[in-house]
Motif scaffolding. Structure first.
Motif, PDB file in Angstrom:
ATOM      1  N   ARG A 118       0.824  -1.210   0.000  1.00 24.29           N
ATOM      2  CA  ARG A 118       0.000   0.000   0.000  1.00 24.29           C
ATOM      3  C   ARG A 118       0.852   1.250   0.000  1.00 24.29           C
ATOM      4  NH1 ARG A 118      -4.599   1.574  -1.540  1.00 24.29           N
ATOM      5  NH2 ARG A 118      -5.468  -0.373  -0.751  1.00 24.29           N
ATOM      6  N   ARG A 119       1.855   1.290   0.847  1.00 20.30           N
ATOM      7  CA  ARG A 119       2.698   2.485   0.929  1.00 20.30           C
ATOM      8  C   ARG A 119       3.506   2.675  -0.354  1.00 20.30           C
ATOM      9  NH1 ARG A 119       7.692   3.809   4.898  1.00 20.30           N
ATOM     10  NH2 ARG A 119       7.812   6.023   4.446  1.00 20.30           N
ATOM     11  N   GLN A 120       4.012   1.573  -0.919  1.00 21.91           N
ATOM     12  CA  GLN A 120       4.739   1.685  -2.184  1.00 21.91           C
ATOM     13  C   GLN A 120       3.862   2.303  -3.265  1.00 21.91           C
ATOM     14  OE1 GLN A 120       6.738  -1.789  -3.644  1.00 21.91           O
ATOM     15  NE2 GLN A 120       7.472  -2.388  -1.644  1.00 21.91           N
ATOM     16  N   PHE A 121       2.640   1.814  -3.373  1.00 20.46           N
ATOM     17  CA  PHE A 121       1.758   2.350  -4.410  1.00 20.46           C
ATOM     18  C   PHE A 121       1.484   3.833  -4.189  1.00 20.46           C
ATOM     19  CE2 PHE A 121      -2.592   3.451  -5.732  1.00 20.46           C
ATOM     20  CZ  PHE A 121      -2.427   3.346  -7.109  1.00 20.46           C
ATOM     21  N   GLU A 122       1.131   4.200  -2.970  1.00 22.50           N
ATOM     22  CA  GLU A 122       0.739   5.585  -2.709  1.00 22.50           C
ATOM     23  C   GLU A 122       1.905   6.550  -2.871  1.00 22.50           C
ATOM     24  OE1 GLU A 122      -1.216   5.843   1.050  1.00 22.50           O
ATOM     25  OE2 GLU A 122      -2.801   4.432   0.516  1.00 22.50           O
ATOM     26  N   GLU A 123       3.107   6.147  -2.416  1.00 23.37           N
ATOM     27  CA  GLU A 123       4.230   7.074  -2.421  1.00 23.37           C
ATOM     28  C   GLU A 123       5.105   6.962  -3.666  1.00 23.37           C
ATOM     29  OE1 GLU A 123       6.361   7.637   1.242  1.00 23.37           O
ATOM     30  OE2 GLU A 123       4.767   6.706   2.402  1.00 23.37           O
ATOM     31  N   LEU A 124       5.255   5.744  -4.205  1.00 22.63           N
ATOM     32  CA  LEU A 124       6.159   5.561  -5.341  1.00 22.63           C
ATOM     33  C   LEU A 124       5.449   5.641  -6.695  1.00 22.63           C
ATOM     34  CD1 LEU A 124       8.396   2.631  -4.031  1.00 22.63           C
ATOM     35  CD2 LEU A 124       8.763   5.086  -3.815  1.00 22.63           C
ATOM     36  N   ILE A 125       4.154   5.401  -6.719  1.00 22.27           N
ATOM     37  CA  ILE A 125       3.401   5.435  -7.982  1.00 22.27           C
ATOM     38  C   ILE A 125       2.428   6.602  -8.007  1.00 22.27           C
ATOM     39  CG2 ILE A 125       1.880   4.159  -9.521  1.00 22.27           C
ATOM     40  CD1 ILE A 125       4.611   2.868  -9.281  1.00 22.27           C
ATOM     41  N   LEU A 126       1.505   6.610  -7.075  1.00 24.30           N
ATOM     42  CA  LEU A 126       0.426   7.599  -7.109  1.00 24.30           C
ATOM     43  C   LEU A 126       0.940   9.023  -6.930  1.00 24.30           C
ATOM     44  CD1 LEU A 126      -2.597   8.099  -7.303  1.00 24.30           C
ATOM     45  CD2 LEU A 126      -2.758   7.716  -4.829  1.00 24.30           C
ATOM     46  N   ASN A 127       1.749   9.243  -5.920  1.00 24.62           N
ATOM     47  CA  ASN A 127       2.250  10.601  -5.655  1.00 24.62           C
ATOM     48  C   ASN A 127       3.010  11.170  -6.848  1.00 24.62           C
ATOM     49  OD1 ASN A 127       4.053  12.742  -4.808  1.00 24.62           O
ATOM     50  ND2 ASN A 127       3.646  12.196  -2.690  1.00 24.62           N
ATOM     51  N   PRO A 128       4.033  10.482  -7.395  1.00 27.48           N
ATOM     52  CA  PRO A 128       4.743  11.035  -8.555  1.00 27.48           C
ATOM     53  C   PRO A 128       3.848  11.161  -9.789  1.00 27.48           C
ATOM     54  CG  PRO A 128       6.037   9.299  -7.512  1.00 27.48           C
ATOM     55  CD  PRO A 128       4.658   9.236  -6.923  1.00 27.48           C
ATOM     56  N   ALA A 129       2.929  10.194  -9.966  1.00 28.14           N
ATOM     57  CA  ALA A 129       2.063  10.250 -11.147  1.00 28.14           C
ATOM     58  C   ALA A 129       1.162  11.477 -11.121  1.00 28.14           C
ATOM     59  CB  ALA A 129       1.222   8.976 -11.238  1.00 28.14           C
ATOM     60  N   GLN A 130       0.649  11.803  -9.952  1.00 29.78           N
ATOM     61  CA  GLN A 130      -0.229  12.957  -9.838  1.00 29.78           C
ATOM     62  C   GLN A 130       0.532  14.274  -9.960  1.00 29.78           C
ATOM     63  OE1 GLN A 130      -2.124  12.130  -6.059  1.00 29.78           O
ATOM     64  NE2 GLN A 130      -3.846  11.075  -7.028  1.00 29.78           N
ATOM     65  N   ARG A 131       1.822  14.247  -9.613  1.00 29.25           N
ATOM     66  CA  ARG A 131       2.616  15.478  -9.681  1.00 29.25           C
ATOM     67  C   ARG A 131       3.320  15.651 -11.019  1.00 29.25           C
ATOM     68  NH1 ARG A 131       6.418  14.798  -4.644  1.00 29.25           N
ATOM     69  NH2 ARG A 131       7.484  16.505  -5.715  1.00 29.25           N
ATOM     70  N   SER A 132       3.509  14.564 -11.753  1.00 27.02           N
ATOM     71  CA  SER A 132       4.263  14.661 -13.011  1.00 27.02           C
ATOM     72  C   SER A 132       3.398  15.242 -14.111  1.00 27.02           C
ATOM     73  CB  SER A 132       4.788  13.283 -13.419  1.00 27.02           C
ATOM     74  OG  SER A 132       3.714  12.414 -13.701  1.00 27.02           O
ATOM     75  N   LYS A 133       4.050  15.776 -15.099  1.00 22.49           N
ATOM     76  CA  LYS A 133       3.369  16.365 -16.249  1.00 22.49           C
ATOM     77  C   LYS A 133       3.734  15.555 -17.484  1.00 22.49           C
ATOM     78  CE  LYS A 133       3.628  20.980 -14.177  1.00 22.49           C
ATOM     79  NZ  LYS A 133       4.159  22.368 -14.316  1.00 22.49           N
ATOM     80  N   HIS A 134       2.830  14.639 -17.827  1.00 25.99           N
ATOM     81  CA  HIS A 134       3.090  13.771 -18.972  1.00 25.99           C
ATOM     82  C   HIS A 134       1.811  13.669 -19.778  1.00 25.99           C
ATOM     83  CE1 HIS A 134       5.020  10.708 -21.353  1.00 25.99           C
ATOM     84  NE2 HIS A 134       4.022   9.855 -21.111  1.00 25.99           N
ATOM     85  N   ASN A 135       1.852  14.178 -20.991  1.00 24.17           N
ATOM     86  CA  ASN A 135       0.657  14.192 -21.823  1.00 24.17           C
ATOM     87  C   ASN A 135       0.429  12.885 -22.567  1.00 24.17           C
ATOM     88  OD1 ASN A 135       0.106  16.869 -21.114  1.00 24.17           O
ATOM     89  ND2 ASN A 135       1.518  17.643 -22.686  1.00 24.17           N
ATOM     90  N   GLY A 136       1.466  12.103 -22.726  1.00 25.01           N
ATOM     91  CA  GLY A 136       1.328  10.846 -23.444  1.00 25.01           C
ATOM     92  C   GLY A 136       0.651   9.781 -22.601  1.00 25.01           C
ATOM     93  N   HIS A 137       0.322   8.675 -23.253  1.00 26.85           N
ATOM     94  CA  HIS A 137      -0.332   7.559 -22.569  1.00 26.85           C
ATOM     95  C   HIS A 137       0.652   6.414 -22.390  1.00 26.85           C
ATOM     96  CE1 HIS A 137      -4.646   8.861 -22.671  1.00 26.85           C
ATOM     97  NE2 HIS A 137      -4.074   9.761 -23.461  1.00 26.85           N
ATOM     98  N   VAL A 138       0.556   5.771 -21.254  1.00 29.19           N
ATOM     99  CA  VAL A 138       1.472   4.674 -20.942  1.00 29.19           C
ATOM    100  C   VAL A 138       0.671   3.453 -20.521  1.00 29.19           C
ATOM    101  CG1 VAL A 138       3.382   6.161 -20.250  1.00 29.19           C
ATOM    102  CG2 VAL A 138       1.723   5.438 -18.548  1.00 29.19           C
ATOM    103  N   ILE A 139       1.207   2.304 -20.838  1.00 30.12           N
ATOM    104  CA  ILE A 139       0.583   1.042 -20.449  1.00 30.12           C
ATOM    105  C   ILE A 139       1.534   0.276 -19.543  1.00 30.12           C
ATOM    106  CG2 ILE A 139       1.424  -0.182 -22.506  1.00 30.12           C
ATOM    107  CD1 ILE A 139      -1.194  -1.807 -22.420  1.00 30.12           C
ATOM    108  N   VAL A 140       0.974  -0.322 -18.518  1.00 31.81           N
ATOM    109  CA  VAL A 140       1.722  -1.160 -17.588  1.00 31.81           C
ATOM    110  C   VAL A 140       1.149  -2.564 -17.685  1.00 31.81           C
ATOM    111  CG1 VAL A 140       2.316  -1.593 -15.178  1.00 31.81           C
ATOM    112  CG2 VAL A 140       2.210   0.756 -16.033  1.00 31.81           C
TER     113      VAL A 140
END
Length: 1617
Positions: A451-473
């Motif tokens: 849970r902490r990894q997702f919130e801090e390592l994925i969600l937080n940077p994703a919400q703060r980053s500026k990326h107009n393209g689309h990415v698939i995981v």
């Protein structure tokens, strides 16, 4: 050689013969020619006197070899003619020409010889390159081997320049770097040699062609960037590149040796295990290339297996690289769908991704595509194809392929950290945001919370980053996800399914739906009940079921797959036709397709089974085997037929051997190579057995084709499932069944045999004991072991206990354990330390002890002692493995079984001559986020019910989660800046923890993930002082400083019981019973009040005041049943109360001698523990209410908080600097009962010296004062007793006749030193603790300072106060002094001000001086009365000129001792130097004129230094809470000797290794420091070292260094055999 020769009868003309060398590998090579006139040959044949045996032969002729130079003898040829009956015309004569060589024994194939030499040199070179750089420079033997081999290969290197020209350029670039150049040259030669020999046509072999291109590309980059590679870590990349190059060349050489037709492999056009290995090497070169480019930040984007973009700088990349990353979980370009198959499914997924990219304004969150399919239906192949497709389009954010065969490394806990690193490589703004997250919360790098990894390592940077393209995981095989905790796996499913419900209530936690809408996730899995349940309510997920795909579509794809595989198998060109002739009715393609039953894994396995490089008869036979079974269908039947060919049918002797080999392959905790699998075989198994079976199972095992290199694991989980299944689908017994339980027992024995036979002293060849170990060195040690073919030893060391725990007790294993503990235990610990896995030993020893308990007393008892050994020394071994022998072993107690068994075998260590501990210290472990007492103090601690987590709340607003068994951090985070945490409580069910803040708020969090469940909820706005969960974990009670109390629903956060005021006093000392039905409080500490509440009541009632006190209460605790209440008091008294009656049942005033700081009961109520300001911890019998033995020393520290584990086996305490001590309960009781109070009686702390310097007075922990002879250190005269509490300060009158002491008991005592009984007068008047006294210059007045915020002046003749108290300070007054010949007084307070007073009027003179930002804690006046110094709680010292009637204050210097509290300052007799004594355990000497530090700090005390002052010009004296008084030589100018430290004696050792770290390491002042040895906690107070010349009040530790081997000689510590 024979050939036909046709010539005319006139015998004219000449004959030319061309000679070629026939190679076992590659093409034939032209060697030379022989030319002769035919007439000349005829004349020789007709010559007379021909010798016997030479008839019909010409004389020998030498070859002309052209440009080649050969050192070997050149062969010669002779000719003869034999008439032939074949003629062309009557004018021609025909004959057979024969030749013979004069060399009867042709030389060995030069190519094979060179390839063999190159391979051997490569292995030696890799061994050298893996050394640390400093070691590499010293390893002349390695570099000479490299030089020699490189010179041998040079001719081939030159000729291969066209293939690997960029490596040649690199060799030229670095020709001046002596320690690297030979290896680069060798790499060039080894990797080029096979290509040169074979004259390989690379355009015919795609894999080799791509490999060559990748190698050249990599070296082209390094050539271009070489001048910018300045950092050591960048150069390490170059070294790893050389290792990779040499390994690649060695692999190619070995393949050429073992498979002469290696370079003809392209003609077969089949992807084999060799191709996979080539692919691995190619990927490795690309990875190194990418890493190189990232490190220099010169390329914005690199096309490789990943697309990397440069981040802000190399520092950021280094930070990102600290995240956990599972590179092996990435996609493989050769693992996708076969060309022209699964087209429609792939197109559908592509359409989903394209449609998801359309933003309509209503879409929120990431889109999710869930692909489901049964085992073998091709899910992973589709996932690989999709991954490759979007990787090529630069849209791939990350991919992660779970694998049940590698579940140890591919876990839920590793998913999001890996995805985060990959996203950072693609999106620069994401990388920047991620770096910020890591820097602000560094422990997130190692957290196992999904849970902490997702919130801090994925969600937080994703919400703060500026990326107009689309990415698939892409996340594949979710059902095969490994995990350390089931709850972490459940948390992962919760996140991926985007918010499922738990117990009917929505979690409300962030999920994929909280990500930006340009994120898209493709998930694949089997139908799995947990996953199905998680996704059941997720309506927004796009589902695709492979079993719903039409039969026609699937069969078309299968037919395409079979046809292409059979047609491309050119090893047998007409194979498809041969198979068709065997199945004329339908054709082989149709038959195979039908029997596949829609399973692509069936098709893949079948092709792998059939298409092997065997004689065509064997291939046809295997196909006939499939045809002969009329109803062969499904994977079970297919696997059965395959295994019949390999292992035989039921009843065959081969079957048991098969199970043994496959059992190891399947049951090892991580995949191993064949070599390692073989090494773990049973005693009755031949070394060739593993290879026999594995090589024949390439259809179901990956890595089987290159068994000496690759790890062996199943291609598909269905094969593992098949073997683990005892009965097949039809109820038929599975004869190939592998029993995991049985295999664990076999592997446990195998691992122990390996440890017993192959562990050895200094196996990793650690060069010096001075060097601190680090992850890089640990990785090098692992690589070194693997290069020595000891990968199985690494495995056995880490995993033996994981097999043992699943093994029933038996004598065979017990016997192996006896050998292990008798011979190899320390070598095992050493190896674990070297490879960075020392903490594995904690669980392993626990497993061994539990396994043997009740069966084998010897192993069990050794295990108990070994647990103590590891608990005490694991962190030492982790810091530097050699110190296992030279620090840990010699300091283990006399009773230690480990010490008794192993210390005699190591004579070259430290020898403790006297003062050695007899039993283990009750302290097992010390850890924590340690620092200054102002910010790092632990305010609250709590154990989880299972004892695996200890939560600590610190004064710097951090909440830490620790593993109390190892001291390793699990997680840390800030609650909120505005509402800092101050108290924590864990629910009885272990699911939640509650945090209370200084602002009166409470929050509830998940214990495993630390996610916020609800809150903050406000109680009443004041500091939370009490928290308690109900026993069913459904309610949470919280009380604050103002005595307001309420309860909240744990599930919803709703208020269950309204907040009410309990009483009008403060609620600081409030405690709630475990069942939340009783409550006790001590308003203002002066009374004891009980409340009661029935379960249904919403209010607390039945208020009873059961006692009032003059001895204030400072701690309270209930027994678990709520029937007993314990109170701790200011005097150190412990009282126990009956809750029902309110009666006092016990009153103990002798166990502690000062204020009680904390109390805690064990969960079973059998004992409780108390800590005191007297720096001791006492264990009490919970039933009899009596102390158990003596109080235990706190090692010079005040232990502020106590928590007891649920099982009662451990006690945790905290100290002011953030340190956490974990005590062994049994050890505490044993030490207490044996009277082993490590402080050995009441210890001195506060000191004063007689004016003549001959007598020293010291206040001790039992409130007494003793006298010492300064010459001998002996205690003198009668102990002075009279105070009832802590003595804060001592002062001696100038004539030496009287001594003054002041105490927490609010009194001042004046002692007549000359009186036989040390009579005294007691001065009273202060209303709180008296903390400081000072005489006036003429001795007629005495000044006192108190925490009652006043100063008082006393007449020393009458003992009466002079005038009224001096008031004005708003906090504790801590220090004061007369100055200006007694005409003025200056004082310092915790209110951060300094004030000047008129002693006659009691009035303040002028304004308060605000020099300090911390509380003023110490002052001193220079002997010349012209400079004052003041010091504060933040480590700052000010030197200043005091104001006078004609001048204002002027600052002289500001000095920073550190960040901890300064306890005393003192001037030298001439006023030129200043001493400062600090809570950071050090003393500093300062130049008053410059404010500069003289020399270095005085280190040696292990507790707060209370006082320090000058004895004379050359010596100083100090006292500390560690219970020692030390005399030091100032000797500030002494320099360390210039010789190597290994060669100097003890006296010079103390000069070279001057430093004593806070954590016990004796070290040099080098950067990085050289580590001499480590000193355990209990020895530090009595350790005399460096400038310390005497210890008073305690017996000094006596250590003999005469045999001590250290530094590069450390390995000599082992006794000669």
């Amino acid at each position: 050689m024979n050939d036909y020769l046709v010539t005319s009868d006139n015998r004219g003309g000449s004959l030319t013969v061309k000679i070629y060398i026939k190679h076992a590998i590659g093409s034939d090579v032209f060697f030379g020619t022989v030319t002769a006139e035919i007439a000349e040959l005829a004349a020789e044949l007709l010559r007379p006197n021909i010798r016997d045996g030479d008839e019909e032969w010409t004389k020998p002729r030498r070859l002309v070899t052209g440009a080649h130079e050969y050192t070997d003898p050149i062969p010669t040829l002779s000719f003869k003619f034999t008439p032939s009956s074949q003629t062309g015309s009557r004018d021609e004569v025909s004959a057979t020409l024969s030749t013979r060589s004069e060399e009867p024994s042709p030389p060995l194939d030069l190519d094979l010889e060179r390839l063999t030499k190159a391979t051997e040199a490569a292995k030696k070179a890799v061994e050298g390159l893996r050394k640390a750089p400093v070691e590499l420079q010293k390893s002349s033997d390695y570099s000479e081997v490299a030089k020699s081999a490189a010179d041998i290969l040079t001719p081939d290197v030159k000729e291969a320049g066209e293939v690997f020209d960029n490596i040649g350029v690199f060799v030229g670039i670095i020709d001046t770097i002596a320690e690297i150049h030979p290896y680069a040259k060798l790499a060039w030669g080894v990797i080029s040699l096979p290509f040169k020999i074979s004259k390989a046509q690379l355009d015919r072999d795609k894999e080799l062609s791509e490999l060559v291109s990748t190698i050249n590309s990599t070296y082209e980059k390094i050539n271009r960037l070489w001048t910018s590679l300045e950092q050591e870590y960048q150069k390490s990349i170059v070294t790893r590149l050389l290792i990779h190059s040499v390994n690649c060349g060695a692999f190619l050489c070995e393949e050429c040796i073992n498979h002469p037709d290696f370079f003809k492999r392209a003609l077969r056009s089949r992807f084999t295990a060799v191709d996979r290995k080539i692919q691995d090497f190619k990927s490795g070169f690309k990875d190194l290339q990418d890493e190189l480019l990232r490190s220099t930040a010169l390329e914005a984007q690199v096309v490789g297996q990943k697309t990397y973009t440069s981040v802000r700088d190399t520092r950021d990349q280094a930070i990102l690289d600290t995240l956990k990353y599972v590179a092996s979980a990435d996609f493989g370009s050769k693992s996708g769908c076969y060309p022209n198959t699964r087209i429609k499914v792939i197109e559908e997924i592509t359409r989903w991704f394209e449609a998801a990219k359309v933003i309509d304004g209503t879409k929120t969150g990431a889109s999710i595509y869930w692909l489901r399919g049964h085992a073998g239906s091709g899910k992973s192949a589709i996932a690989h194809s999709i991954t490759k497709k979007f990787h090529d389009q630069k849209c791939l954010g990350s991919s992660f392929f779970f694998d049940a065969s590698n579940a140890v490394k591919r876990r839920a806990e590793d998913l999001f950290s890996t995805i985060a690193r990959n996203l950072a490589s693609l999106i620069p703004s994401f990388a920047e945001a991620l770096v910020d997250v890591i820097q602000s919360s560094s422990d997130v790098r190692t957290t196992t919370s999904v849970r902490r990894q997702f919130e801090e390592l994925i969600l937080n940077p994703a919400q703060r980053s500026k990326h107009n393209g689309h990415v698939i995981v892409v996340i594949d095989a979710l059902d095969e996800c490994g995990y350390s905790s089931l709850r972490e796996y459940q948390a992962l499913l919760d996140i991926l399914s985007s918010g499922r419900e738990v117990h009917g209530t929505s979690t409300g936690s962030p999920t994929l739906r909280n990500l930006p809408s340009n994120f898209h996730f493709l998930l694949t899995s089997r139908p799995d009940s947990d996953i199905e349940e998680a996704f059941a309510r997720s309506q927004h997920v796009h589902r695709k079921d492979l079993w719903a795909v039409s039969d026609e579509e699937v069969e078309t794809d299968l037919e395409t797959y079979y046809r292409n595989r059979l047609e491309e198998f050119t090893y047998v060109p007409d194979l498809l036709h041969r198979f068709d002739t065997l199945s004329p009715a339908q054709g082989c393609i149709r038959i195979l397709t039908t029997r596949s039953e829609r399973l692509f894994q069936w098709a893949f396995t079948t092709c792998e089974f059939l298409l092997q490089d065997d004689p065509v008869e064997d291939i046809v036979e295997r196909f006939q085997t499939l045809l002969e079974v009329s109803h062969l269908s499904g994977l079970e039947d297919l696997y059965t037929k395959i295994l019949e060919k390999v292992a035989g049918a039921e009843g065959t002797s081969r079957l048991s051997r098969f199970r043994a080999v496959l059992g190891r392959v399947l049951c090892v905790r991580e995949p191993l190579s064949l070599q390692d699998i073989t090494a773990l075989r049973g005693t009755n198994e031949d070394s060739t057995t593993s290879e026999f079976f594995v090589k024949r199972m390439g259809s179901v095992l990956s890595g089987a084709g290159v068994v000496s290199i690759s790890v062996i694991q199943v291609f598909h989980t269905s094969f593992r499932d098949f073997l683990f299944r005892e009965y097949l689908a039809a109820g038929k017994k599975n004869i190939y069944h592998v029993d995991p339980h049985e295999q664990d027992a076999v592997l446990a024995q195998a691992c122990l045999r390996v440890l017993n036979s192959q562990l050895a002293f200094n196996l990793c060849q650690i060069q010096s004991s001075y060097t601190a170990h680090n992850p890089q060195l640990a990785a090098q040690c692992k690589a070194s072991l693997r290069s020595q073919s000891l990968g199985h030893l690494i495995y056995a060391s880490i995993y033996w206990s994981s097999h043992l725990v699943k093994t029933d007790y038996n004598e065979a294993v017990a016997s192996l354990l006896h050998t292990f503990i008798d011979c190899q235990f320390l070598h095992w610990l050493e190896l674990l330390g070297a490879i960075g896995e020392i903490y594995v030993s904690v669980g392993a020893i626990r497993t061994m002890t539990e396994w043997a308990t009740g069966y084998d007393d010897k192993v069990a008892e050794f295990g108990k002692d070994a647990r103590k050994f590891v608990s005490n020394f694991a962190h030492v071994i982790a810091r530097s493995p050699p110190h296992l022998y030279i620090s840990a072993l010699p300091f283990a107690p006399e009773s230690s079984l480990v010490s008794q068994r192993y210390l005699p075998r190591f004579s070259g260590t430290l020898i403790v001559q006297s003062g050695k501990q007899q039993i283990w210290s009750p302290v097992d472990l010390i850890f924590g986020d340690r620092g200054d007492f102002r910010t790092k103090e632990v305010l609250s601690i709590a154990y989880s019910p299972d004892g695996k987590v200890l939560i600590a709340v610190t004064d710097n607003k951090l909440i830490w989660l620790w593993n109390p068994s190892t001291g390793q951090s699990i997680a840390s985070f800030y609650e909120t800046e505005a509402s800092p945490a101050c108290i924590v409580e864990i629910s009885p069910d272990g699911r939640y923890f509650a945090v209370g803040s200084k602002r009166g708020e409470i929050v509830l969090r998940d214990l495993k993930t630390q996610r916020l469940i609800w809150g903050p909820k406000c109680v009443q706005g004041q500091k939370i002082v009490s928290l308690r969960f109900s026993r069913d974990s459904e309610k949470l009670w919280a009380g604050d400083w103002w005595a307001y109390l309420g309860a909240w629903d744990v599930q919803t956060g709703n208020n269950r019981f309204p907040v009410e005021e309990l009483h009008g006093g403060d609620g600081t000392y409030t405690v709630i019973a475990g069942d939340a039905s009783r409550l006790a409080c001590a308003p203002s500490g002066i009374s004891l009040v009980l409340f009661h509440r029935n379960d249904d009541d919403t209010a607390w009632s039945d208020r009873r005041k059961i006692a009032t006190f003059t001895d204030a209460v400072f701690a309270l605790t209930f027994s678990p049943d709520g029937q007993r209440l314990v109170s701790g008091h200011d005097s150190g008294t412990i009282k126990m109360w009956d809750v029902e009656s309110g009666d006092l049942h016990g009153d103990h005033s002798t166990a502690h001698t000062n204020q009680i700081r904390s109390l805690a009961f064990s969960s079973d109520g059998l004992f409780f523990a108390s800590s005191s300001f007297d720096q001791t911890i006492q264990v009490w019998d919970g039933m009899t209410r009596d102390p158990i033995g003596n109080a235990l020393s706190g090692f010079g520290e005040i232990h502020l908080k106590i928590a007891i584990s649920a099982d009662g086996k451990s006690v945790a305490t905290t100290i002011g600097d953030g340190g956490i001590y974990v005590w062994d309960t049994a050890g505490m009781k044993e030490s207490a009962l044996l009277g082993a109070k490590l402080g050995s009686g009441p210890y001195p702390s506060v000191i004063a010296l007689s004016p003549d310097g001959k007598h020293l007075y010291a206040a001790r922990s039992d409130h007494s004062i003793c006298e010492y002879d300064m010459e001998t250190g002996a205690e003198l005269g009668t102990v002075m007793r009279g105070h009832r509490s802590r003595i804060w300060h001592l002062s001696v009158l100038r004539d030496g006749t009287h001594l003054v002491s002041c105490s927490s008991d609010t009194t001042i005592s004046i002692w007549d030193i000359e009186a036989p009984m040390k009579t005294h007068k007691s001065l009273t008047g202060h209303t709180n603790e008296v903390v400081f006294t000072a005489f006036s210059p003429d001795g007629t007045r005495l000044l006192s300072c108190s925490t009652d915020r006043t100063l008082r002046i006393w007449d020393t003749a009458t003992s009466e106060t002079l005038g009224e108290p001096l008031t004005g300070h708003t906090n504790f007054v801590m220090c004061a002094a007369f100055f200006d010949e007694g005409q003025r007084i200056i004082s310092g307070s915790y209110d951060r001000t300094i004030r000047v007073w008129d002693p006659d009027t009691g009035n303040q003179i002028g304004e308060s001086l605000e020099l300090h930002t911390g509380g003023v804690n110490a002052m001193a006046l220079s002997p010349t009365n012209n400079i004052l110094t003041s010091a504060d709680t933040r480590g700052v010292i000010h030197l200043w000129y005091p104001p006078s009637t004609t001048s204002s204050l002027r600052r002289h210097h500001t000095i920073h001792h550190g960040t901890d509290r300064i306890n005393s300052v003192s001037f030298s007799a001439d006023g030129a130097r200043l001493l400062s004594a600090s809570a950071d355990h050090t003393i500093c000497l300062w130049d008053v004129s410059t404010g500069e530090l003289i020399g270095r700090p005085f280190e040696g005390h292990s507790g707060d230094v209370i006082r320090a002052f000058f004895l004379d010009e050359e010596r100083i004296i100090s006292s500390s809470y560690d219970g020692t008084i030390r005399i030091w030589d100032i000797d500030a100018t002494a320099e360390a000797p210039g010789t190597k430290p290994e060669a100097i004696g003890q006296a010079n050792l103390q000069r070279y290794f001057r430093r004593i770290d806070y954590d016990g390491w004796v070290r040099s002042e080098d950067d990085p420091p050289k580590l001499l040895f480590w000193l355990p906690l209990h020895y530090r107070p009595v350790f005399q070292w460096s400038r310390c010349r005497k210890i008073i009040g305690r017996e000094a530790l006596d250590i003999d260094f005469s045999r001590f081997e250290h530094g590069e000689r450390w390995a000599n510590c082992r006794s000669p055999r």
